[in-house]
Design a protein around this motif. Structure first.
Motif, PDB file in Angstrom:
ATOM      1  N   ARG A  90       0.833  -1.214   0.000  1.00  0.00           N
ATOM      2  CA  ARG A  90       0.000   0.000   0.000  1.00  0.00           C
ATOM      3  C   ARG A  90       0.859   1.251   0.000  1.00  0.00           C
ATOM      4  NH1 ARG A  90      -2.648   4.005   0.834  1.00  0.00           N
ATOM      5  NH2 ARG A  90      -4.509   4.449   2.004  1.00  0.00           N
ATOM      6  N   LEU A  91       1.915   1.262   0.818  1.00  0.00           N
ATOM      7  CA  LEU A  91       2.807   2.414   0.879  1.00  0.00           C
ATOM      8  C   LEU A  91       3.544   2.592  -0.444  1.00  0.00           C
ATOM      9  CD1 LEU A  91       3.818   4.645   2.839  1.00  0.00           C
ATOM     10  CD2 LEU A  91       5.744   3.155   3.309  1.00  0.00           C
ATOM     11  N   LEU A  92       4.020   1.512  -1.021  1.00  0.00           N
ATOM     12  CA  LEU A  92       4.718   1.583  -2.303  1.00  0.00           C
ATOM     13  C   LEU A  92       3.799   2.159  -3.379  1.00  0.00           C
ATOM     14  CD1 LEU A  92       7.250   0.962  -3.995  1.00  0.00           C
ATOM     15  CD2 LEU A  92       6.329  -1.352  -4.326  1.00  0.00           C
ATOM     16  N   VAL A 108      13.299   4.341  -9.532  1.00  0.00           N
ATOM     17  CA  VAL A 108      14.358   3.356  -9.336  1.00  0.00           C
ATOM     18  C   VAL A 108      14.490   3.115  -7.843  1.00  0.00           C
ATOM     19  CG1 VAL A 108      15.648   3.974 -11.430  1.00  0.00           C
ATOM     20  CG2 VAL A 108      16.200   5.107  -9.262  1.00  0.00           C
ATOM     21  N   LEU A 109      15.095   1.996  -7.494  1.00  0.00           N
ATOM     22  CA  LEU A 109      15.373   1.726  -6.094  1.00  0.00           C
ATOM     23  C   LEU A 109      16.477   0.682  -5.991  1.00  0.00           C
ATOM     24  CD1 LEU A 109      14.015  -1.253  -5.277  1.00  0.00           C
ATOM     25  CD2 LEU A 109      11.932   0.082  -5.483  1.00  0.00           C
ATOM     26  N   SER A 124       6.814  -8.347  -7.723  1.00  0.00           N
ATOM     27  CA  SER A 124       5.372  -8.575  -7.879  1.00  0.00           C
ATOM     28  C   SER A 124       4.607  -7.273  -8.105  1.00  0.00           C
ATOM     29  CB  SER A 124       4.815  -9.313  -6.654  1.00  0.00           C
ATOM     30  OG  SER A 124       4.839  -8.484  -5.510  1.00  0.00           O
ATOM     31  N   SER A 125       5.280  -6.134  -7.914  1.00  0.00           N
ATOM     32  CA  SER A 125       4.662  -4.822  -8.149  1.00  0.00           C
ATOM     33  C   SER A 125       5.071  -4.234  -9.500  1.00  0.00           C
ATOM     34  CB  SER A 125       5.045  -3.852  -7.032  1.00  0.00           C
ATOM     35  OG  SER A 125       4.543  -4.306  -5.783  1.00  0.00           O
ATOM     36  N   GLY A 126       5.712  -5.043 -10.338  1.00  0.00           N
ATOM     37  CA  GLY A 126       6.040  -4.597 -11.683  1.00  0.00           C
ATOM     38  C   GLY A 126       7.422  -4.015 -11.877  1.00  0.00           C
ATOM     39  N   TYR A 127       8.282  -4.147 -10.889  1.00  0.00           N
ATOM     40  CA  TYR A 127       9.654  -3.643 -11.014  1.00  0.00           C
ATOM     41  C   TYR A 127      10.515  -4.667 -11.750  1.00  0.00           C
ATOM     42  CZ  TYR A 127       8.638   0.239  -7.934  1.00  0.00           C
ATOM     43  OH  TYR A 127       8.104   1.382  -7.397  1.00  0.00           O
ATOM     44  N   THR A 128      11.437  -4.155 -12.551  1.00  0.00           N
ATOM     45  CA  THR A 128      12.360  -5.015 -13.287  1.00  0.00           C
ATOM     46  C   THR A 128      13.792  -4.598 -12.957  1.00  0.00           C
ATOM     47  OG1 THR A 128      12.259  -3.534 -15.204  1.00  0.00           O
ATOM     48  CG2 THR A 128      10.731  -5.412 -15.177  1.00  0.00           C
ATOM     49  N   PRO A 129      14.744  -5.529 -13.107  1.00  0.00           N
ATOM     50  CA  PRO A 129      16.138  -5.193 -12.806  1.00  0.00           C
ATOM     51  C   PRO A 129      16.646  -4.044 -13.685  1.00  0.00           C
ATOM     52  CG  PRO A 129      15.854  -7.559 -12.955  1.00  0.00           C
ATOM     53  CD  PRO A 129      14.571  -6.938 -13.441  1.00  0.00           C
ATOM     54  N   THR A 130      17.535  -3.253 -13.115  1.00  0.00           N
ATOM     55  CA  THR A 130      18.162  -2.153 -13.844  1.00  0.00           C
ATOM     56  C   THR A 130      19.634  -2.074 -13.454  1.00  0.00           C
ATOM     57  OG1 THR A 130      17.885   0.172 -14.506  1.00  0.00           O
ATOM     58  CG2 THR A 130      17.643  -0.322 -12.154  1.00  0.00           C
ATOM     59  N   ARG A 143      20.888  -5.053  -5.211  1.00  0.00           N
ATOM     60  CA  ARG A 143      20.103  -5.283  -6.419  1.00  0.00           C
ATOM     61  C   ARG A 143      19.315  -4.018  -6.724  1.00  0.00           C
ATOM     62  NH1 ARG A 143      23.377  -8.400  -6.455  1.00  0.00           N
ATOM     63  NH2 ARG A 143      23.312 -10.645  -6.771  1.00  0.00           N
ATOM     64  N   TYR A 144      19.164  -3.733  -8.011  1.00  0.00           N
ATOM     65  CA  TYR A 144      18.575  -2.482  -8.462  1.00  0.00           C
ATOM     66  C   TYR A 144      17.368  -2.762  -9.338  1.00  0.00           C
ATOM     67  CZ  TYR A 144      22.944  -0.843  -6.666  1.00  0.00           C
ATOM     68  OH  TYR A 144      23.968  -0.588  -5.821  1.00  0.00           O
ATOM     69  N   PHE A 145      16.316  -1.948  -9.146  1.00  0.00           N
ATOM     70  CA  PHE A 145      15.068  -2.157  -9.872  1.00  0.00           C
ATOM     71  C   PHE A 145      14.530  -0.833 -10.376  1.00  0.00           C
ATOM     72  CE2 PHE A 145      15.474  -5.744  -7.028  1.00  0.00           C
ATOM     73  CZ  PHE A 145      15.121  -6.814  -7.839  1.00  0.00           C
ATOM     74  N   THR A 146      13.697  -0.917 -11.406  1.00  0.00           N
ATOM     75  CA  THR A 146      13.057   0.261 -11.974  1.00  0.00           C
ATOM     76  C   THR A 146      11.630  -0.075 -12.368  1.00  0.00           C
ATOM     77  OG1 THR A 146      13.296   2.057 -13.590  1.00  0.00           O
ATOM     78  CG2 THR A 146      13.800  -0.179 -14.360  1.00  0.00           C
ATOM     79  N   LYS A 147      10.823   0.977 -12.486  1.00  0.00           N
ATOM     80  CA  LYS A 147       9.436   0.811 -12.943  1.00  0.00           C
ATOM     81  C   LYS A 147       9.035   2.080 -13.681  1.00  0.00           C
ATOM     82  CE  LYS A 147       4.754  -0.261 -11.359  1.00  0.00           C
ATOM     83  NZ  LYS A 147       3.914  -0.542 -10.184  1.00  0.00           N
ATOM     84  N   ASP A 148       8.384   1.902 -14.816  1.00  0.00           N
ATOM     85  CA  ASP A 148       7.858   3.018 -15.583  1.00  0.00           C
ATOM     86  C   ASP A 148       6.496   3.371 -15.019  1.00  0.00           C
ATOM     87  OD1 ASP A 148       6.955   4.817 -17.458  1.00  0.00           O
ATOM     88  OD2 ASP A 148       7.210   3.492 -19.171  1.00  0.00           O
ATOM     89  N   LEU A 149       6.370   4.588 -14.494  1.00  0.00           N
ATOM     90  CA  LEU A 149       5.105   5.009 -13.908  1.00  0.00           C
ATOM     91  C   LEU A 149       4.097   5.445 -14.956  1.00  0.00           C
ATOM     92  CD1 LEU A 149       6.355   7.102 -10.855  1.00  0.00           C
ATOM     93  CD2 LEU A 149       5.594   4.712 -10.902  1.00  0.00           C
ATOM     94  N   ALA A 150       4.578   5.895 -16.092  1.00  0.00           N
ATOM     95  CA  ALA A 150       3.668   6.372 -17.138  1.00  0.00           C
ATOM     96  C   ALA A 150       2.757   5.260 -17.615  1.00  0.00           C
ATOM     97  CB  ALA A 150       4.459   6.948 -18.298  1.00  0.00           C
TER      98      ALA A 150
END
Length: 153
Positions: A90-92, A108-109, A124-130, A143-150
């Motif tokens: 929920r916070l994410l 990114v995170l 599981s929230s749609g993030y992929t490695p970056t 480990r690094y992840f990214t997600k396109d918010l658009a």
């Protein structure tokens, strides 16, 4: 859980941050030494959120500017006794929505291998490695992840 924006320097945030640093020390042997400035979590470029159950603060997380159109999510944490209730998800989701409102189109995170529940949440929230970036870019356990918010707009 209801969510409020608080200053990163707020005593409620500092108390949860202390718990988070203890957890990092337990899992990795040391607290997180990555540089953070409280003003990075100040609108319009950043924001820090705290989730409450009743009057009890149970979850934290924020975002700060990482680059043009890109926010970095930092300091995601849920208190031990409140895990498993969907508070992190929920916070994410709220962090992503607020980052999008602030004009960011991607987030990114960075997290670590000794936090498998975090990795599972992000994947599981749609993030992929970056690609690695920042303070821990050479750390074997990071480990690094990214997600396109658009795509979610």
């Amino acid at each position: 859980m209801f969510i409020r924006a608080l200053r990163y320097s707020d005593p409620v945030v500092r108390a949860l941050e202390s718990e988070l640093q203890l957890e990092y020390a337990e899992r990795y042997g040391d607290p997180d030494e990555g540089p953070i400035l409280p003003e990075e979590f100040t609108p319009p470029d950043g924001l820090f959120l705290v989730g409450f159950v009743g009057n009890e603060p149970v979850a934290t997380g924020g975002f700060r500017k990482h680059g043009d159109g890109v926010a970095e999510i930092k300091r995601m944490y849920v208190a031990h006794e409140h895990r498993g209730g969907g508070h992190a998800r929920r916070l994410l989701s709220e962090l992503e929505a607020q980052a999008l409102r602030a004009g960011y189109t991607r987030v990114v995170l960075e997290t670590g291998l000794k936090q498998p529940e975090a990795i599972s949440l992000y994947q599981s929230s749609g993030y992929t490695p970056t690609a690695p970036y920042g303070y821990y870019s050479d750390a074997e356990l990071s480990r690094y992840f990214t997600k396109d918010l658009a795509a979610d707009a």
